[in-house]
Scaffold this active site. Structure first.
Site, PDB file in Angstrom:
ATOM      1  N   THR A   1      35.965  37.405  39.941  1.00  0.00           N
ATOM      2  CA  THR A   1      37.174  38.055  40.451  1.00  0.00           C
ATOM      3  C   THR A   1      37.372  39.377  39.722  1.00  0.00           C
ATOM      4  O   THR A   1      37.553  39.402  38.500  1.00  0.00           O
ATOM      5  CB  THR A   1      38.408  37.159  40.241  1.00  0.00           C
TER       6      THR A   1
ATOM      7  N   LYS B   1      41.241  37.809  47.401  1.00  0.00           N
ATOM      8  CA  LYS B   1      41.260  36.881  46.259  1.00  0.00           C
ATOM      9  C   LYS B   1      42.494  37.101  45.400  1.00  0.00           C
ATOM     10  O   LYS B   1      43.157  36.149  44.963  1.00  0.00           O
ATOM     11  CB  LYS B   1      39.988  37.037  45.419  1.00  0.00           C
TER      12      LYS B   1
ATOM     13  N   LYS C   1      45.307  37.866  34.113  1.00  0.00           N
ATOM     14  CA  LYS C   1      44.384  38.967  34.419  1.00  0.00           C
ATOM     15  C   LYS C   1      44.436  39.315  35.900  1.00  0.00           C
ATOM     16  O   LYS C   1      44.510  40.500  36.277  1.00  0.00           O
ATOM     17  CB  LYS C   1      42.975  38.556  34.003  1.00  0.00           C
TER      18      LYS C   1
END
Length: 286
Positions: free
Chosen positions: A100, A175, A243
C-alpha cells in the site's frame, strides 16, 4: 491454471509469508528475497528458492512481486541503486507492487518501469493475515489491462477476487479509500461499545446487538473476539492504518471525519498501541 510464470517475491512479513505459501501450493516456481534472511528459511523448506539480491531476482524471474511496509521501502527496492530491481537494463519483465503506497508513488513507479521497458502493475490488497492465509484477499488492480490478464492467474491464487479499476495510481486510491472506511468502522464500533458500557450495557450484549442487526458487517464480527478477550494480536497493525490515513490525507481526503479519525489513531499510536491490531483503538479511547 497457467503456472508457467517464474515468480520472484520481495517482502516476507505477516502478509507476504502466507501469500508465497499459497503460490507454492498452487504449483508456481517462486524465488524469494528478504533482507532478514532467516525469514526465508520456512519458505525454502516449503519449496521456494532464495536470491541474493533484487537484481538477481528479476534476472531469473518473469514476474517480481513486492509486499513491503511503506513507500520508502518500495522505492528503494525499485530504484536504480547498486542492486535494485532496475539497476540493470533488463527488459520484458513484469513487476507487481502489492504494497500500500501513495497514488503518486504508484504513478512514479509505473513511469520508472516504463523507462526501463518493464511492465508495472499495482495490486494492493484488502484483507489481513487470515484472508492472506486462506487465499481470500480482495486484490485491487491498476495498470495496463493486457498485463493484468497475463498475471491474473497469480491473483486467482492469492485472492477470492481481483478487481481492475484503471491505470496506475487508481488502485492505490481505492485501497486508501477502503482503509479509511475500515478506520471509520472500527472507531465507530469502539465508541459504541464504550458508550454502552458506560451506561450499564455489557460489551457482550452490545456486540450481540451490533452483530445480529443491520449494522453488522464482516469487520464488526471479526473484531468482536478481540474486544471480548481484550487481546489485540496484530492481524493489521494500528501503525499501518495511521500510515494509510496520512497517505489518504496527503492525496486529498478532506471530508468532515477524516482529520478527527487520523488524530484519534495517531494518538493511539503515540500511546504505544501501534504494534497491536488496529482494533486496539478501543484501548486508547477508554
Amino acid at each position: 491454471m497457467n503456472t508457467n510464470l517464474k515468480l520472484g517475491w520481495i517482502g516476507l512479513g505477516n502478509m507476504g509469508n502466507p501469500m508465497v505459501r499459497n503460490l507454492l501450493k498452487a504449483g508456481f516456481e517462486v524465488t524469494v528475497f528478504n533482507r532478514t534472511k532467516d525469514k526465508e528459511i520456512p519458505l525454502i523448506e516449503a519449496g521456494a528458492t532464495s536470491a541474493n539480491s533484487p537484481q538477481e531476482l528479476i534476472e531469473n524471474c518473469d514476474v517480481v512481486l513486492t509486499m513491503l511496509s511503506n513507500d520508502d521501502a518500495v522505492k528503494e527496492i525499485f530504484e536504480e541503486n547498486a542492486s535494485g530491481l532496475l539497476s540493470k537494463k533488463i527488459t520484458g519483465k513484469i513487476i507487481i507492487n502489492m504494497s500500500t503506497v501513495a497514488p503518486d508513488t504508484s504513478r512514479y513507479l509505473a513511469t520508472l518501469c516504463k523507462e526501463n521497458q518493464i511492465s508495472f502493475i499495482e495490486a494492493p490488497v484488502s484483507g489481513s493475515v487470515k484472508p492472506a492465509e486462506d487465499g481470500a484477499l480482495v486484490i485491487i488492480v491498476g495498470g495496463n489491462p493486457e498485463t493484468y490478464e497475463l498475471v491474473k492467474p497469480i491473483f486467482d491464487v492469492l485472492g477470492k477476487i481481483s478487481i481492475y479499476v484503471g491505470l496506475a495510481g487508481v488502485a492505490s486510491s481505492a485501497k486508501l479509500a477502503i482503509n479509511y472506511l475500515l478506520g471509520l468502522n472500527l472507531q465507530g464500533l469502539a465508541e459504541t461499545v464504550l458508550f454502552a458500557e458506560n451506561n450499564g450495557v455489557s460489551k457482550e450484549d452490545m456486540l450481540s446487538i451490533v452483530n445480529e442487526g443491520a449494522c453488522a458487517n464482516g469487520i464488526t464480527k471479526i473484531k468482536s473476539t478481540s474486544i471480548l478477550s481484550d487481546s489485540f494480536p496484530p492481524a493489521f497493525a494500528l501503525k499501518h492504518l495511521v500510515k494509510d490515513l496520512k497517505l489518504a490525507n496527503a492525496a486529498g481526503l478532506d471530508s468532515p471525519l477524516a482529520q478527527p479519525l487520523l488524530d484519534s489513531y495517531n494518538k493511539a499510536q503515540n500511546e504505544g498501541f501501534g504494534e497491536e491490531d488496529v482494533m486496539a483503538i478501543i484501548k486508547s479511547l477508554k
